[in-house]
Write a protein that holds these residues in place. Structure first.
Motif, PDB file in Angstrom:
ATOM      1  N   GLY A  64       0.847  -1.064   0.087  1.00  0.00           N
ATOM      2  CA  GLY A  64      -0.101  -0.066  -0.092  1.00  0.00           C
ATOM      3  C   GLY A  64       0.754   1.294   0.143  1.00  0.00           C
ATOM      4  N   VAL A  65       0.218   2.261   0.158  1.00  0.00           N
ATOM      5  CA  VAL A  65       0.936   3.833   0.271  1.00  0.00           C
ATOM      6  C   VAL A  65       1.522   3.993   1.619  1.00  0.00           C
ATOM      7  CG1 VAL A  65      -0.732   4.743  -1.347  1.00  0.00           C
ATOM      8  CG2 VAL A  65      -1.166   4.867   1.046  1.00  0.00           C
ATOM      9  N   GLU A  66       1.528   3.320   2.627  1.00  0.00           N
ATOM     10  CA  GLU A  66       1.730   3.404   3.820  1.00  0.00           C
ATOM     11  C   GLU A  66       3.300   3.937   3.995  1.00  0.00           C
ATOM     12  OE1 GLU A  66       0.035   0.946   3.580  1.00  0.00           O
ATOM     13  OE2 GLU A  66      -1.747   1.324   4.584  1.00  0.00           O
ATOM     14  N   LEU A  67       4.136   2.998   3.304  1.00  0.00           N
ATOM     15  CA  LEU A  67       5.600   2.957   3.524  1.00  0.00           C
ATOM     16  C   LEU A  67       6.174   4.314   2.881  1.00  0.00           C
ATOM     17  CD1 LEU A  67       8.464   2.327   4.298  1.00  0.00           C
ATOM     18  CD2 LEU A  67       8.511   0.846   2.485  1.00  0.00           C
ATOM     19  N   PRO A  68       5.637   4.438   1.483  1.00  0.00           N
ATOM     20  CA  PRO A  68       6.200   5.874   0.644  1.00  0.00           C
ATOM     21  C   PRO A  68       5.712   6.988   1.139  1.00  0.00           C
ATOM     22  CG  PRO A  68       5.041   4.022  -0.956  1.00  0.00           C
ATOM     23  CD  PRO A  68       5.126   3.562   0.600  1.00  0.00           C
TER      24      PRO A  68
END
Length: 287
Positions: free
Chosen positions: A239-243
């Motif tokens: 998902g977008v959590e890390l970026p």
């Protein structure tokens, strides 16, 4: 620094119109989530915004009508409340779960410590209020005002995390830096009050606390969070959590470097003024 309202004309107000539009879109989004998706826990965001706007009116009515003084006073209160909340949450969790479990990847990303969600909502409401106040009184400068960009990025990151209920605990850790913001706001108010004599013990103590908090409450925590994110990168999903988290932390670390340089220049300037004052006094006594 311009202090005309957001309705003022002129080319420089293009930035103001853009950030006002994004703030209104953000507000519509939050109200939609509360009303149509029944996310009543997000009411803490509205409470935060309303609370700090109320404090703004109280300060404006009783202390000063200077927009910058009012804005800084409210920001100081937010930093104090947030710092106390973060310390309370961390102490409460460390006693309940222990440090190892507290800082486990799954706990930081998927878990939510007691009181962490409303505390993050309350701060989110403050940043929305502060964005509005700065736009209303033009408390910013430059073609692309860094303070408005900072608030927009924070509102985006905080709100997405609150909607998805992820990385809440990580974001609480980033708010440790509000302990340092206390001394930034105190210094600003002190100078606005005309207390600029760097020879006084109070000012010297303020600088010691300012630098100590800058290192231990801002730089080190943000660097450790960034290292933790990189170390645990393989544990994140697709998902977008890390970026989003890495983008936010890189931005915060860059802002910390700029803030450190500004602090150093201000400190050097006060030291220089002190020496000039001492030389002037010595010269006058010599005569």
């Amino acid at each position: 620094m311009a202090r005309n309202g957001i309705g003022s004309t002129g080319g420089k107000n293009g930035a103001g119109q853009f950030f006002l539009a994004t703030l209104l879109l953000w507000l519509v989004s939050v109200v939609f989530e509360i009303v149509f998706n029944l996310r009543t826990e997000l009411l803490w965001v509205i409470c935060g915004g309303c609370f700090f706007q109320l404090v703004n009116w109280v300060v404006r009515s009783w202390l000063s009508r200077d927009p910058l003084f009012v804005n800084t006073s409210v920001s100081l209160l937010h930093s104090i409340i947030t710092s106390a909340s973060v310390v309370f949450i961390l102490l409460n969790q460390s006693l309940a779960k222990g440090l190892d479990e507290m800082f486990d990847h799954s706990e930081l990303v998927g878990g939510t410590w007691n009181w962490a969600y409303p505390a993050l909502c309350f701060s989110c409401g403050y940043f929305a209020y502060d964005q509005w106040d700065m736009l209303q009184y033009r408390l910013y400068s430059g073609l692309i005002p860094s303070i408005l960009v900072h608030h927009l990025v924070l509102l985006g990151c905080f709100t997405l995390a609150l909607y998805r209920n992820v990385t809440i605990n990580y974001l609480i850790l980033t708010l440790i830096c509000e302990m340092h913001s206390i001394f930034l706001h105190v210094r600003k108010l002190r100078r606005m009050a005309g207390i600029r004599d760097s020879n006084t013990a109070l000012v010297k103590l303020e600088w010691v606390l300012n630098w100590t908090a800058f290192v231990f409450a801002r730089c080190i925590p943000h660097i450790l969070i960034t290292v933790k994110l990189i170390k645990d990168a393989h544990k994140f999903g697709k998902g977008v959590e890390l970026p989003l988290a890495l983008f936010g932390m890189v931005g915060m670390n860059i802002l910390n470097v700029g803030l450190g340089m500004d602090l150093f220049h201000a400190f050097r300037r006060e030291i220089s003024n002190r020496r000039n004052q001492e030389n002037s006094n010595h010269h006058n006594h010599g005569e």
